[in-house]
Enzyme design. Structure first.
Site, mmCIF file in Angstrom:
data_model
loop_
_atom_site.group_PDB
_atom_site.id
_atom_site.type_symbol
_atom_site.label_atom_id
_atom_site.label_comp_id
_atom_site.label_asym_id
_atom_site.label_seq_id
_atom_site.Cartn_x
_atom_site.Cartn_y
_atom_site.Cartn_z
ATOM 1 N N LYS A 104 -32.377 51.802 -43.493
ATOM 2 C CA LYS A 104 -32.199 50.737 -42.475
ATOM 3 C C LYS A 104 -31.939 49.446 -43.425
ATOM 4 C CE LYS A 104 -34.722 48.212 -38.736
ATOM 5 N NZ LYS A 104 -35.955 48.247 -37.785
ATOM 6 N N ASP A 130 -40.548 47.228 -28.334
ATOM 7 C CA ASP A 130 -39.068 47.279 -28.121
ATOM 8 C C ASP A 130 -38.842 48.707 -27.603
ATOM 9 O OD1 ASP A 130 -36.609 46.571 -27.866
ATOM 10 O OD2 ASP A 130 -35.975 46.530 -29.828
ATOM 11 N N GLY A 157 -29.381 43.904 -33.672
ATOM 12 C CA GLY A 157 -29.654 42.602 -34.065
ATOM 13 C C GLY A 157 -30.332 42.250 -35.446
#
Ligand SMILES: *[C@@H]1O[C@H](CO)[C@@H](O)[C@H](O)[C@H]1NC(C)=O
Ligand SMILES: *[C@@H]1O[C@H](CO)[C@@H](O)[C@H](O)[C@H]1NC(C)=O
Ligand SMILES: *[C@@H]1O[C@H](CO)[C@@H](O)[C@H](O)[C@H]1NC(C)=O
Ligand SMILES: *[C@@H]1O[C@H](CO)[C@@H](O)[C@H](O)[C@H]1NC(C)=O
Ligand SMILES: *[C@@H]1O[C@H](CO)[C@@H](O)[C@H](O)[C@H]1NC(C)=O
Length: 733
Positions: A431, A529, A413
């Protein structure tokens, strides 16, 4: 009314205009309004004479009568000179007109003109003088004194008429004179003595006139020379030509000529047919008085662009000038240059180049500004002081082959992770955030940067550097070669997870990392997370926690963080979901889910394949309660000891999964417990190896043994677990 004889003289001397000397030095050169250039001299009636000022005293010395005001120069005795031109070789004088006037008794007044230019060097100009006769019953005769020439002109008319600017035979006639004329008698006669025209034309007139200056339209048939108004003006201009000597140029130039040669430097000799002698003229490109030794001076043509055309670069030379067309142009500069001027072309090219350079600079400045702005917005200043490498956009584009799809490691996401090779061949994971809008992105980015840049733990993925120049910032992590734990559990079913030992090790290592984040990192960090896909395995299958996109830094004295709910379904702490307060215990919950995942091999957000629609967590908890844990294990259990460890681990997972955060153990406790289990596992493994025991059967067939093992959980261990509870209770009440 009778002022018609007045001739307006508008001669200007081209010689005086040049300013170069025009007379022998020390000699006067003006009489009244008249300029007197050499070879002429002036004999002043009132003063001493200047004997050496004229070329020839007997020919070129003119009397200047000072009794007139202004003084007047005379040719001969009665011809006033009003202009002398050396260039044209002329003298202009005024001469009285011949006339006959009649009344009804007949002729009553008459004047016959008799002009003599002397024996010498002067002649009437045949090219400029015309005999002009005005009258309606008029015959004019002219003859030279020696009677070798005679000519006339007859004018006849019966009615009054205006002459209207022309002298065409009606009331006026004109005739030419021959060359070389030195004397001239002009006489008039009338056949009927004006008896028919007396009323409008009482007088006849005849005179020589300079065609160039005489204005015929001023003539009137009614004019009368006796009118007091016109008395003094019954004159006309007569042009006299002169030569220096009556010699040919050849004779004049010859060295044997006793008179010498009258022309000075840079001049030429000109033979006059009219005068039958020569005069001098400055060569082309020179101006001045050719009779003076240095009278002819070079003309600087470049200073007189009106007269001497030059389209290009003018350069004066002696007696001439050059005119070069500007660079790049062709043609004669004195006529016209063709083509474009190099300066024009250069100016155009220069302007274009200038515009290009400016545009280029603007682009560079804009790019740099943009990079700097991104850098600042992305927290560059903060990061400059930290020990991360700053990459340029170009470095990372090169490393990832411009983010080629073949380099894509994963997508979430948050964004994409690409595999890249740095210039020194180091493998990295780059990233790249999806562009989620500035504020969110910036916040998350800053957060992750702030967190990872200060984390240094062997079980946490290390950041190598970052790139702040791009609009969407890029993070460069160490490359973890063996992918995610999630993959290994669910997709690869790899050998590494075939035994409990490795699963326990990975769980323990992950717990250490999270404990580090919670308690050792400064300030503490909540990962936010925790999930199996955020636990990576390196080439030696060591666990490394990654992805701090959802992480939160905890300020001193702060135990919870109100954040917007984010995380991964299945791993999300239900309490956090309800309160919106992210705490360290939320990580503990998520880690509990990972433990369940490790034990059961099931995806937390999926239902069991057996058709049981219940959530895997509930399924796990109920099987734990029903002592059927062994049925859901998805790996080989090697021994009874191991099963005991698994039971303890499962119990630990259960505690982690408590719905009330305060009842969950801390990450430190979880890590310590798992560490302890690892130690146990290692020693039992060693023991088992030394006793040559065979490996236990797979889980499905060994559940009875394990069930026994469950009850064998040591008092100590249970106490420890209980202690957690109590600690929690006491801590949080
Ligand atoms: C000047 O004019 C007077 C009178 O006509 C004459 O006597 C005299 O010789 C002249 N001088 C010269 C230098 O010609
Ligand atoms: C001056 O002119 C007269 C007449 O033309 C001539 O006889 C005489 O030799 C000339 N004198 C000089 C010095 O040239
Ligand atoms: C000068 O002019 C006056 C008046 O016309 C005249 O009387 C006189 O004789 C002239 N002088 C000479 C030297 O010609
Ligand atoms: C010209 O005029 C003069 C003076 O009036 C005179 O002596 C001469 O005879 C005339 N010549 C002729 C050809 O008429
Ligand atoms: C000639 O004379 C007429 C009448 O006096 C005048 O209108 C005209 O301008 C004159 N022309 C010149 C060239 O002087």
């Amino acid at each position: 009314m009778l002022s018609f004889w007045l001739v307006f003289l508008s001669f200007t001397s081209s010689l005086t205009a040049t300013g170069s000397p025009d007379a022998v030095s020390g000699c006067p050169d003006t009489c009244g309004n008249v300029h007197v250039p050499y070879p002429f001299g002036i004999n002043f009636t009132s003063e001493i004479s200047y004997p050496r000022c004229a070329l020839n005293n007997s020919e070129f010395m003119f009397i200047c009568n000072s009794t007139y005001n202004p003084p007047q120069l005379f040719f001969g005795e009665n011809m006033p000179i009003h202009h002398i031109s050396v260039e044209e070789g002329t003298i202009s004088v005024k001469i009285y007109a011949a006339y006959n006037c009649y009344n009804n008794r007949g002729l009553f007044a008459s004047f016959s003109q008799s002009i003599s230019l002397g024996n010498g060097l002067f002649r009437f100009s045949d090219s400029r003088n015309k005999l002009t006769v005005v009258g309606c019953d008029t015959l004019a005769l002219m003859e030279d004194a020696t009677e070798t020439f005679g000519s006339g002109c007859l004018s006849w008319c019966e009615t009054d008429m205006t002459l209207q600017g022309s002298c065409s035979g009606f009331g006026c006639c004109q005739t030419s004179i021959p060359k070389s004329l030195k004397t001239l008698n002009i006489s008039l006669s009338s056949s009927t003595k004006h008896s028919r025209v007396l009323q409008f034309n009482p007088c006849d007139f005849a005179f020589l006139s300079d065609e160039r200056t005489y204005n015929v339209s001023s003539l009137q048939l009614s004019y009368n020379p006796y009118s007091s108004a016109t008395e003094n003006f019954v004159t006309s201009d007569v042009v006299i030509e002169w030569v220096v000597r009556e010699e040919t140029c050849e004779v004049a130039r010859s060295s044997s000529n006793p008179n010498g040669y009258a022309c000075g430097d840079n001049s030429k000799c000109l033979y006059s047919v009219n005068g039958q002698g020569y005069r001098c003229l400055c060569n082309d490109g020179f101006t001045g008085n050719p009779y003076l030794p240095q009278g002819c001076q070079d003309i600087d043509e470049c200073k007189e662009p009106d007269k001497y055309k030059c389209d290009g670069t003018c350069k004066n030379t002696f007696g001439a000038y050059t005119c070069r067309c500007p660079l790049g142009m062709l043609g004669d500069g004195k006529v016209a240059c063709r083509g474009f001027r190099v300066t024009t072309i250069a100016a155009v090219i220069g302007a274009i180049l200038l515009i290009m350079v400016i545009a280029f600079l603007i682009i560079i400045i804009y790019k740099r500004r943009r990079k700097e702005r991104n850098f600042l917005e992305n927290g560059g200043m903060l990061l400059k002081h930290q020990r991360v490498r700053i990459f340029s956009e170009a470095d990372l584009v090169k490393a990832t082959k411009n983010f080629d799809a073949s380099h894509l490691l994963g997508e979430g996401g948050f964004g994409y992770v690409y595999r890249g090779f740095l210039a020194d061949n180091t493998q990295v994971a780059v990233k790249k955030w999806k562009d989620l809008g500035k504020t969110l992105l910036n916040q998350e980015f800053q957060q992750e940067i702030g967190i990872v840049s200060q984390v240094n733990h062997k079980n946490v993925v290390k950041i190598i550097g970052l790139c702040l120049e791009t609009k969407v910032p890029l993070l460069v992590y160490e490359f973890i070669s063996n992918g995610t734990l999630f993959d290994h559990i669910h997709h690869k079913r790899s050998q590494i997870l075939a035994n409990w030992k490795n699963r326990l090790r990975i769980a323990a290592e992950s717990a250490l990392a999270l404990d580090y984040l919670h308690s050792l990192a400064d300030p503490p960090i909540i990962h936010g997370d925790v999930k199996s896909s955020n636990i990576l395995l390196d080439d030696s299958y060591t666990a490394k926690v990654s992805d701090f996109g959802a992480s939160v830094l905890i300020s001193p004295g702060q135990s919870t963080m109100a954040t917007k709910i984010q995380g991964t379904i299945g791993y999300l702490d239900p309490e956090y979901l309800m309160t919106g307060n992210l705490t360290e215990k939320s990580d503990v919950y998520s880690f509990g889910v990972v433990l369940v995942e490790l034990l059961t091999g099931e995806k937390p957000n999926s239902s069991r394949k057996t058709g049981d629609k219940r959530n895997i967590i509930q399924y796990f908890l109920s099987s734990l309660e029903n002592h059927t844990l062994h049925r859901i294990l998805r790996f080989n259990v090697a021994s009874e000891n191991e099963m005991e460890e698994i039971e303890v681990c499962a119990e630990l997972a259960k505690q982690c999964l408590r719905s009330s955060g305060i009842q969950r153990p801390t990450m430190k406790e979880v890590a310590e417990e798992l560490g302890r289990l690892r130690k146990l596992n290692r020693s039992s493994w060693d023991h088992r190896q030394s006793s040559q025991e065979t490996e236990y059967l797979p889980a499905e067939s060994s559940y009875s043994t394990i069930e026994v093992g469950t009850s064998k959980m040591s008092q100590n261990e249970i106490l420890r677990l209980r202690t957690f509870d109590i600690e929690y209770s006491t801590d949080n009440i």
